[in-house]
Design a protein around this motif. Structure first.
Motif, PDB file in Angstrom:
ATOM      1  N   GLN A 164     -53.229   9.271   6.907  1.00 23.99           N
ATOM      2  CA  GLN A 164     -54.109  10.439   6.764  1.00 23.99           C
ATOM      3  C   GLN A 164     -53.311  11.736   6.808  1.00 23.99           C
ATOM      4  N   GLN A 165     -52.243  11.767   7.607  1.00 25.96           N
ATOM      5  CA  GLN A 165     -51.352  12.922   7.624  1.00 25.96           C
ATOM      6  C   GLN A 165     -49.918  12.433   7.558  1.00 25.96           C
TER       7      GLN A 165
ATOM      8  N   LEU B 209     -48.935  16.927   4.708  1.00 25.39           N
ATOM      9  CA  LEU B 209     -50.086  16.779   3.827  1.00 25.39           C
ATOM     10  C   LEU B 209     -51.152  15.916   4.479  1.00 25.39           C
ATOM     11  N   LYS B 210     -52.408  16.210   4.165  1.00 25.24           N
ATOM     12  CA  LYS B 210     -53.562  15.424   4.616  1.00 25.24           C
ATOM     13  C   LYS B 210     -54.104  14.684   3.392  1.00 25.24           C
ATOM     14  N   TYR B 211     -54.320  13.374   3.534  1.00 18.06           N
ATOM     15  CA  TYR B 211     -54.727  12.510   2.419  1.00 18.06           C
ATOM     16  C   TYR B 211     -56.174  12.050   2.534  1.00 18.06           C
ATOM     17  N   ASP B 212     -56.809  11.921   1.355  1.00 13.10           N
ATOM     18  CA  ASP B 212     -58.168  11.410   1.242  1.00 13.10           C
ATOM     19  C   ASP B 212     -58.149  10.308   0.177  1.00 13.10           C
TER      20      ASP B 212
ATOM     21  N   TRP C 167     -54.766  14.978  -1.925  1.00 14.65           N
ATOM     22  CA  TRP C 167     -54.135  15.526  -0.729  1.00 14.65           C
ATOM     23  C   TRP C 167     -54.152  17.045  -0.753  1.00 14.65           C
TER      24      TRP C 167
ATOM     25  N   SER D 144     -53.318  15.166  -6.614  1.00  8.39           N
ATOM     26  CA  SER D 144     -54.008  13.878  -6.696  1.00  8.39           C
ATOM     27  C   SER D 144     -53.292  12.948  -7.662  1.00  8.39           C
TER      28      SER D 144
END
Length: 146
Positions: free
Chosen positions: A50-51, A67-70, A80, A94
């Motif tokens: 996630q990070q 970075l933060k990921y989805d 991100w 992305s």
């Protein structure tokens, strides 16, 4: 936010193999040009990062950022955004994967805003280099592993 750059490439590998490479952050220094160190700081209940903290060194460009990921539930995309950075004020990106014949079309979109303003021509050249390198190195890694 800065302008967005997008590029696509077709990789001769299935989407799940490509997404597994994208999600394997600790191996980035082995194949991603300029990546010196990558550390997963936080993972979600699904086990995905996630990070993630990155340290890059590409000659004159040195940076450290998080970075933060989805991750999409269907496994075909990841998005991100920048949490914090040294040289960057903002980053949004992305990967979108689409099955294409026997392979996969991978579309990479990136928008970066630097702390120090950069002339548009140089910024566009830098973005093109980043996108070209990222997609070509991902293609090489995925096709070698397939």
């Amino acid at each position: 936010m800065a302008d967005e750059s997008t590029q696509s490439i077709v990789i001769d590998a299935p989407p799940e193999k490509i997404m597994a490479i994208i999600a394997d952050f600790p191996s980035y220094p082995d194949w991603a040009n300029g990546m010196k160190e990558v550390e997963v700081l936080d993972t979600g209940s699904d086990g995905r990062a996630q990070q993630v903290r990155f340290a890059i060194d590409q000659g004159p460009v040195k940076d450290e950022y998080t970075l933060k990921y989805d991750w999409a539930a269907d496994g075909l995309s990841v998005r991100w955004e920048l949490v914090k950075g040294t040289m960057q004020k903002a980053q949004v990106g992305s990967y979108v994967l689409e099955p294409s014949g026997a392979g996969t079309k991978v579309t990479y979109t990136l928008s970066v805003q630097l702390v120090i303003p950069m002339i548009g021509l140089f910024r566009r050249k830098a973005e093109k280099l980043i996108l070209d390198t990222a997609l070509k190195e991902l293609k090489k890694r995925a096709e070698k592993a397939a």
